[in-house]
Write a protein that holds these residues in place. Structure first.
Motif, PDB file in Angstrom:
ATOM      1  N   VAL A  31       0.723  -1.155   0.191  1.00 27.21           N
ATOM      2  CA  VAL A  31       0.119  -0.035   0.012  1.00 27.21           C
ATOM      3  C   VAL A  31       1.001   1.324  -0.024  1.00 27.21           C
ATOM      4  O   VAL A  31       0.587   2.199  -0.525  1.00 27.21           O
ATOM      5  CB  VAL A  31      -0.940  -0.080   1.188  1.00 27.21           C
ATOM      6  N   SER A  35       0.768   3.602  -3.174  1.00 25.77           N
ATOM      7  CA  SER A  35       0.271   5.027  -2.771  1.00 25.77           C
ATOM      8  C   SER A  35       1.426   6.186  -3.283  1.00 25.77           C
ATOM      9  O   SER A  35       1.152   7.144  -3.967  1.00 25.77           O
ATOM     10  CB  SER A  35      -0.166   5.117  -1.464  1.00 25.77           C
ATOM     11  N   CYS A  63      -1.678  11.083  -1.430  1.00 21.36           N
ATOM     12  CA  CYS A  63      -0.907   9.832  -1.653  1.00 21.36           C
ATOM     13  C   CYS A  63       0.525   9.780  -0.677  1.00 21.36           C
ATOM     14  O   CYS A  63       0.709   8.835  -0.168  1.00 21.36           O
ATOM     15  CB  CYS A  63      -0.611   9.712  -2.855  1.00 21.36           C
ATOM     16  N   VAL A  66      -0.944   8.883   2.938  1.00 22.88           N
ATOM     17  CA  VAL A  66      -1.261   7.364   3.025  1.00 22.88           C
ATOM     18  C   VAL A  66       0.080   6.904   3.150  1.00 22.88           C
ATOM     19  O   VAL A  66       0.363   5.986   3.848  1.00 22.88           O
ATOM     20  CB  VAL A  66      -1.912   7.159   1.768  1.00 22.88           C
ATOM     21  N   THR A  67       1.015   6.945   2.321  1.00 23.77           N
ATOM     22  CA  THR A  67       2.422   6.588   2.166  1.00 23.77           C
ATOM     23  C   THR A  67       3.394   6.723   3.573  1.00 23.77           C
ATOM     24  O   THR A  67       3.722   5.803   4.190  1.00 23.77           O
ATOM     25  CB  THR A  67       3.313   7.067   1.329  1.00 23.77           C
TER      26      THR A  67
END
Length: 174
Positions: A31, A35, A63, A66-67
């Motif tokens: 993920v 991302s 993104c 999220v990373t």
């Protein structure tokens, strides 16, 4: 029968949290990679004009968030767990097992474990420790540095014997 007095350290807790979040939860790293890649692609598409830049930049920031969420939240979990007493640092605990069950006690009584072998979720051996997962999320660390070489070998052999496919050695693919 095996019985050993160990000391729970902050490093033990840190290893359990990082191992759980990045090795056992197999989705975390993919993920993060996906991302990050999507974020960079959207930013580049915005820069070269394929999509509006006012869409590319916020999408990149989301993104990126999220990373970075996983490593930051894991570090915060460790810091707060130690600070708020989720783990009792430098507590003396006894790890004991026999043919019927595994017991881990001492430190705080609300964290004592007395589990039959068939109820133990899994044991993962790392370079540094045996991580004993009593449930999917609740684990205890038996640090190898607190054991003799002979004890490490005996513990490993016994875990393999009692847990079978629920024992994952150092080189096991997760």
């Amino acid at each position: 029968m095996f019985k050993k007095l160990i000391t729970t350290t902050a490093e033990d807790y840190r290893e359990i949290v990082y191992f759980t979040n990045f090795r056992r939860k197999k989705h975390t790293i993919p993920v993060m990679i996906i991302s990050g890649a999507v974020g960079v692609i959207l930013l580049l598409l915005g820069i070269i004009g394929i999509i509006p830049i006012f869409v590319g930049i916020p999408a990149f920031v989301i993104c990126l968030g999220v990373t970075l969420f996983f490593p930051i939240s894991t570090a915060v979990t460790v810091k707060n767990g130690i600070r708020r007493g989720k783990v009792l640092i430098n507590a003396k605990r006894t790890v004991e097992y026999d043919t019927m069950n595994l017991k881990i006690y001492g430190g705080r009584t609300d964290t004592d474990i007395n589990a039959l072998w068939h109820t133990i979720f899994a044991v993962y051996e790392t370079q540094r420790s045996f991580l004993i997962y009593v449930t999917y999320e609740k684990a205890f660390c038996l640090c190898k540095s607190q054991l003799t070489a002979d004890e490490v070998l005996k513990v490993r052999q016994y875990f393999v014997k009692k847990l079978g496919e629920r024992y994952f050695g150092i080189n096991a693919k997760l």
